[in-house]
Motif scaffolding. Structure first.
Motif, mmCIF file in Angstrom:
data_model
loop_
_atom_site.group_PDB
_atom_site.id
_atom_site.type_symbol
_atom_site.label_atom_id
_atom_site.label_comp_id
_atom_site.label_asym_id
_atom_site.label_seq_id
_atom_site.Cartn_x
_atom_site.Cartn_y
_atom_site.Cartn_z
ATOM 1 N N ALA A 244 30.669 58.030 30.613
ATOM 2 C CA ALA A 244 29.734 56.931 30.894
ATOM 3 C C ALA A 244 29.676 56.603 32.392
ATOM 4 O O ALA A 244 29.006 55.647 32.788
ATOM 5 C CB ALA A 244 30.136 55.693 30.107
ATOM 6 N N GLY A 245 30.397 57.374 33.211
ATOM 7 C CA GLY A 245 30.335 57.175 34.651
ATOM 8 C C GLY A 245 31.436 56.316 35.232
ATOM 9 O O GLY A 245 31.393 55.962 36.417
ATOM 10 N N GLY A 246 32.448 55.971 34.423
ATOM 11 C CA GLY A 246 33.552 55.169 34.931
ATOM 12 C C GLY A 246 34.704 56.030 35.403
ATOM 13 O O GLY A 246 34.681 57.261 35.279
ATOM 14 N N ARG A 247 35.717 55.388 35.965
ATOM 15 C CA ARG A 247 36.932 56.079 36.374
ATOM 16 C C ARG A 247 38.037 55.755 35.390
ATOM 17 O O ARG A 247 38.184 54.601 34.969
ATOM 18 C CB ARG A 247 37.378 55.629 37.769
ATOM 19 C CG ARG A 247 36.496 56.106 38.900
ATOM 20 C CD ARG A 247 37.149 55.752 40.240
ATOM 21 N NE ARG A 247 37.291 54.309 40.418
ATOM 22 C CZ ARG A 247 38.318 53.716 41.008
ATOM 23 N NH1 ARG A 247 39.371 54.433 41.409
ATOM 24 N NH2 ARG A 247 38.358 52.404 41.159
ATOM 25 N N PRO B 219 33.708 43.440 33.144
ATOM 26 C CA PRO B 219 34.930 43.441 33.958
ATOM 27 C C PRO B 219 35.009 44.712 34.793
ATOM 28 O O PRO B 219 34.623 45.793 34.345
ATOM 29 C CB PRO B 219 36.043 43.388 32.913
ATOM 30 C CG PRO B 219 35.442 43.985 31.679
ATOM 31 C CD PRO B 219 33.988 43.597 31.709
ATOM 32 N N ALA B 220 35.503 44.580 36.004
ATOM 33 C CA ALA B 220 35.665 45.753 36.863
ATOM 34 C C ALA B 220 36.911 46.542 36.506
ATOM 35 O O ALA B 220 37.064 47.691 36.908
ATOM 36 C CB ALA B 220 35.726 45.323 38.326
ATOM 37 N N LEU B 221 37.806 45.935 35.728
ATOM 38 C CA LEU B 221 39.084 46.558 35.381
ATOM 39 C C LEU B 221 39.393 46.353 33.907
ATOM 40 O O LEU B 221 39.309 45.230 33.401
ATOM 41 C CB LEU B 221 40.203 45.946 36.231
ATOM 42 C CG LEU B 221 41.646 46.296 35.858
ATOM 43 C CD1 LEU B 221 41.900 47.787 36.041
ATOM 44 C CD2 LEU B 221 42.621 45.480 36.694
ATOM 45 N N THR B 222 39.739 47.431 33.225
ATOM 46 C CA THR B 222 40.181 47.379 31.831
ATOM 47 C C THR B 222 41.523 48.081 31.724
ATOM 48 O O THR B 222 41.692 49.194 32.235
ATOM 49 C CB THR B 222 39.173 48.060 30.900
ATOM 50 O OG1 THR B 222 37.922 47.355 30.948
ATOM 51 C CG2 THR B 222 39.671 48.075 29.461
ATOM 52 N N ILE B 223 42.480 47.442 31.085
ATOM 53 C CA ILE B 223 43.784 48.051 30.823
ATOM 54 C C ILE B 223 43.874 48.326 29.329
ATOM 55 O O ILE B 223 43.775 47.399 28.515
ATOM 56 C CB ILE B 223 44.941 47.146 31.259
ATOM 57 C CG1 ILE B 223 44.839 46.822 32.754
ATOM 58 C CG2 ILE B 223 46.286 47.809 30.953
ATOM 59 C CD1 ILE B 223 45.883 45.831 33.239
ATOM 60 N N GLU C 174 30.896 51.822 22.143
ATOM 61 C CA GLU C 174 29.660 51.246 22.687
ATOM 62 C C GLU C 174 29.900 49.860 23.272
ATOM 63 O O GLU C 174 29.253 49.463 24.243
ATOM 64 C CB GLU C 174 28.590 51.169 21.589
ATOM 65 C CG GLU C 174 27.239 50.673 22.075
ATOM 66 C CD GLU C 174 26.200 50.657 20.971
ATOM 67 O OE1 GLU C 174 25.124 50.092 21.194
ATOM 68 O OE2 GLU C 174 26.478 51.227 19.884
ATOM 69 N N GLU C 175 30.855 49.136 22.703
ATOM 70 C CA GLU C 175 31.106 47.766 23.151
ATOM 71 C C GLU C 175 32.218 47.652 24.188
ATOM 72 O O GLU C 175 32.255 46.671 24.938
ATOM 73 C CB GLU C 175 31.449 46.879 21.942
ATOM 74 C CG GLU C 175 30.360 46.814 20.878
ATOM 75 C CD GLU C 175 29.035 46.298 21.425
ATOM 76 O OE1 GLU C 175 29.033 45.599 22.463
ATOM 77 O OE2 GLU C 175 27.992 46.611 20.826
ATOM 78 N N ILE C 176 33.118 48.623 24.250
ATOM 79 C CA ILE C 176 34.257 48.464 25.163
ATOM 80 C C ILE C 176 34.181 49.340 26.407
ATOM 81 O O ILE C 176 34.872 49.062 27.392
ATOM 82 C CB ILE C 176 35.606 48.719 24.448
ATOM 83 C CG1 ILE C 176 35.717 50.167 23.952
ATOM 84 C CG2 ILE C 176 35.816 47.723 23.323
ATOM 85 C CD1 ILE C 176 37.074 50.482 23.341
ATOM 86 N N VAL C 177 33.357 50.393 26.397
ATOM 87 C CA VAL C 177 33.241 51.234 27.577
ATOM 88 C C VAL C 177 32.378 50.524 28.617
ATOM 89 O O VAL C 177 31.286 50.048 28.321
ATOM 90 C CB VAL C 177 32.634 52.606 27.227
ATOM 91 C CG1 VAL C 177 32.284 53.380 28.498
ATOM 92 C CG2 VAL C 177 33.613 53.412 26.378
ATOM 93 N N VAL C 178 32.904 50.421 29.826
ATOM 94 C CA VAL C 178 32.206 49.733 30.909
ATOM 95 C C VAL C 178 31.774 50.766 31.941
ATOM 96 O O VAL C 178 32.597 51.262 32.712
ATOM 97 C CB VAL C 178 33.123 48.677 31.573
ATOM 98 C CG1 VAL C 178 32.386 47.980 32.708
ATOM 99 C CG2 VAL C 178 33.605 47.676 30.539
ATOM 100 N N PRO C 179 30.502 51.141 31.973
ATOM 101 C CA PRO C 179 30.045 52.123 32.965
ATOM 102 C C PRO C 179 30.348 51.666 34.389
ATOM 103 O O PRO C 179 30.058 50.537 34.761
ATOM 104 C CB PRO C 179 28.532 52.186 32.711
ATOM 105 C CG PRO C 179 28.362 51.726 31.295
ATOM 106 C CD PRO C 179 29.423 50.682 31.099
ATOM 107 N N GLY C 180 30.990 52.539 35.147
ATOM 108 C CA GLY C 180 31.306 52.206 36.531
ATOM 109 C C GLY C 180 32.605 51.466 36.712
ATOM 110 O O GLY C 180 33.088 51.320 37.838
#
Length: 285
Positions: A237-240, A190-194, A209-215
């Protein structure tokens, strides 16, 4: 007691000392030239009904934080769509037949996410299945989400969210926080996580490890403790990652609209100036 001619407003909740609402609202009413006061008051769930009915205390309107949003919705005679679907009202104003209830958290979250450049959520994820997760789901619906993955410590708590998603025509699934996530196919992430988890929650490494989405973008609704452990891991991990302060700001703007005109969709006079002043008040505190 709620009364349309009163000049006092307040935020109620328990605990309440942490609330930033007084700074936000004071900044707004100063720009608007309104002589209103806005207080902070500790009111428990058990005390709510008596406090609301007290004729010796008159209020133009009330902001409600936890644990009062559900009892506020029950006390209202009319609810806007967001409050009705979520069963939670964070705003009460007087109406002809009794209190009118609104949930401005949904629109506030939508505005905060759009500020980050996301107009179409597509695939999205919610972390947590508590009360705030319902507002997150409704915000994702407004942003055009079609598939929503809910991750929670106890996935069974997400059943009402899955059912609500079905009513809204969304595909909503629920799984444990540490459930494996397949990233092999394009667009699987997903591009967006709340995130609606407690601010001091420190997920285990196996969960991260399972919930962090790089980028991807993380909107963590927490604002009292920042950065959260989750936000730190996300950015590593490189996300915002953005805090809940923009959501707090924009839900308060909509409360000010309601308190001034009774219409959540009616922009304020010089609204851009009001928002700028409210934003400065958040940053200065």
């Amino acid at each position: 007691m709620l009364r349309a001619d009163a000049e006092r407003l307040a935020v109620w909740g328990d605990p309440i000392a942490h609330s930033r609402s007084p700074q936000l609202h004071a900044a707004a009413y100063a720009i608007l030239g309104l002589p209103w006061t806005y207080e902070r008051r500790r009111v428990s769930e058990a005390e709510f009904a008596e406090a609301l009915a007290d004729p010796s205390e008159t209020w133009r309107g009330l902001s409600l934080t936890m644990p009062l949003k559900h009892v506020a919705a029950e006390a209202a005679t009319t609810l806007d769509r967001a409050a009705r679907l979520s069963g939670a009202a964070n705003t009460l104003v007087p109406g002809e037949e009794g209190p009118r209830g609104f949930n401005t958290d949904v629109a506030g979250l939508v505005a905060a996410i759009r500020e980050q450049g996301i107009e179409d959520a597509g695939r999205a994820r919610i972390l947590g299945a508590g009360a705030t997760a319902t507002s997150a789901l409704l915000a994702l619906e407004a942003l055009g989400a079609r598939e929503i993955d809910i991750r929670a410590r106890r996935p069974e708590q997400a059943r009402p969210l899955v059912a609500l998603g079905g009513q809204l025509g969304l595909r909503v699934t629920a799984a444990p926080l540490d459930a494996p996530h397949t990233r092999s196919s394009p667009g699987a992430d997903p591009a967006l996580t709340i995130a609606t988890l407690p601010g001091d929650a420190e997920p285990a490494a196996s969960v991260l490890e399972e919930i962090v989405v790089p980028g991807g973008l993380l909107v963590d609704v927490v604002y009292g403790t920042w950065p959260t452990p989750l936000a730190r891991a996300w950015e590593s991990a490189g996300g915002r990652a953005v805090s809940g302060l923009p959501m707090l700001l924009h839900q308060a703007v909509r409360q000010v609209r309601i308190f001034t005109s009774g219409d959540v969709d009616e922009p304020l006079p010089s609204e851009s100036d009001v928002i700028a002043s409210m934003r400065r008040a958040l940053m200065e505190d």
